[in-house]
Design a protein around this motif. Structure first.
Motif, PDB file in Angstrom:
ATOM      1  N   GLU A 174       5.340  14.532   0.992  1.00 55.67           N
ATOM      2  CA  GLU A 174       5.820  14.053   2.285  1.00 55.67           C
ATOM      3  C   GLU A 174       5.393  12.620   2.536  1.00 55.67           C
ATOM      4  N   GLU A 175       6.226  11.916   3.301  1.00 60.10           N
ATOM      5  CA  GLU A 175       5.916  10.547   3.687  1.00 60.10           C
ATOM      6  C   GLU A 175       4.783  10.519   4.703  1.00 60.10           C
ATOM      7  N   LYS A 176       3.990   9.466   4.630  1.00 58.36           N
ATOM      8  CA  LYS A 176       2.973   9.206   5.652  1.00 58.36           C
ATOM      9  C   LYS A 176       3.369   7.922   6.359  1.00 58.36           C
ATOM     10  N   LYS A 177       3.135   7.889   7.652  1.00 59.87           N
ATOM     11  CA  LYS A 177       3.460   6.708   8.442  1.00 59.87           C
ATOM     12  C   LYS A 177       2.362   5.659   8.284  1.00 59.87           C
ATOM     13  N   MET A 178       2.759   4.408   8.132  1.00 59.13           N
ATOM     14  CA  MET A 178       1.797   3.310   8.032  1.00 59.13           C
ATOM     15  C   MET A 178       1.201   3.030   9.407  1.00 59.13           C
ATOM     16  N   SER A 179      -0.023   2.510   9.423  1.00 56.80           N
ATOM     17  CA  SER A 179      -0.685   2.174  10.686  1.00 56.80           C
ATOM     18  C   SER A 179       0.082   1.096  11.426  1.00 56.80           C
ATOM     19  N   SER A 180       0.580   0.103  10.671  1.00 55.91           N
ATOM     20  CA  SER A 180       1.364  -0.961  11.289  1.00 55.91           C
ATOM     21  C   SER A 180       2.298  -1.576  10.269  1.00 55.91           C
ATOM     22  N   ALA A 181       3.376  -2.148  10.780  1.00 62.92           N
ATOM     23  CA  ALA A 181       4.335  -2.894   9.962  1.00 62.92           C
ATOM     24  C   ALA A 181       4.971  -3.935  10.869  1.00 62.92           C
ATOM     25  N   THR A 182       4.765  -5.199  10.550  1.00 61.67           N
ATOM     26  CA  THR A 182       5.329  -6.275  11.363  1.00 61.67           C
ATOM     27  C   THR A 182       6.026  -7.284  10.462  1.00 61.67           C
ATOM     28  N   ILE A 183       7.037  -7.927  11.018  1.00 59.22           N
ATOM     29  CA  ILE A 183       7.750  -8.974  10.296  1.00 59.22           C
ATOM     30  C   ILE A 183       7.643 -10.255  11.108  1.00 59.22           C
ATOM     31  N   LYS A 184       7.118 -11.292  10.462  1.00 56.96           N
ATOM     32  CA  LYS A 184       7.002 -12.596  11.110  1.00 56.96           C
ATOM     33  C   LYS A 184       7.288 -13.651  10.049  1.00 56.96           C
ATOM     34  N   ASP A 185       8.158 -14.580  10.381  1.00 56.85           N
ATOM     35  CA  ASP A 185       8.537 -15.648   9.456  1.00 56.85           C
ATOM     36  C   ASP A 185       9.008 -15.089   8.122  1.00 56.85           C
ATOM     37  N   ASP A 186       9.813 -14.024   8.175  1.00 59.84           N
ATOM     38  CA  ASP A 186      10.391 -13.373   6.993  1.00 59.84           C
ATOM     39  C   ASP A 186       9.352 -12.787   6.044  1.00 59.84           C
ATOM     40  N   VAL A 187       8.170 -12.491   6.549  1.00 62.45           N
ATOM     41  CA  VAL A 187       7.124 -11.842   5.757  1.00 62.45           C
ATOM     42  C   VAL A 187       6.810 -10.499   6.411  1.00 62.45           C
TER      43      VAL A 187
END
Length: 124
Positions: free
Chosen positions: A71-84
């Motif tokens: 099963e998939e686990k959810k990441m603590s965080s995921a952010t996109i800034k300046d295409d990163v």
């Protein structure tokens, strides 16, 4: 005549600035979908982690599948800034950070913890 020139110049500057801003804004949709992420040179050798990202209402969420899990686990965080894409998650008891940057339509590169090279490949 001078007033028309000033207004026209201001309008052109405004249009140019908004076009430049649109080009430099993050492309959240690029990271959408499934990825096979290869982490190179860890103490346990190279490792491949299946990952998936989705963006809903401007908020990106990441998921991964740990080795041996179904099963998939959810990441603590995921952010996109300046295409990163920057993520953080706990895997095998370790809190890690991972960043990915677009290389082309189906490939990304980055690092894990700022120490290990990472290559991401879109899963089709």
């Amino acid at each position: 005549m001078k007033r028309k020139f000033t207004i026209l110049s201001s309008l052109m500057l405004l249009v140019t600035m908004s076009f430049a801003f649109a080009l430099s804004s993050p492309n959240e949709k690029y990271f959408e979908g499934k990825w096979s992420v290869l982490i190179k040179g860890t103490p346990q050798g190279d490792a491949t982690i299946p990952m998936r990202f989705e963006t809903v209402d401007g908020k990106t969420t990441g998921y991964f599948i740990e080795e041996g899990a179904n099963e998939e686990k959810k990441m603590s965080s995921a952010t996109i800034k300046d295409d990163v894409l920057n993520t953080s998650f706990n895997i095998s008891g370790y809190d890690v950070t991972l960043s990915l940057t677009k290389v082309d339509d189906d490939n990304a590169k980055g690092d894990l913890l700022g120490m290990f090279d990472v290559e991401g490949k879109r899963v089709k």
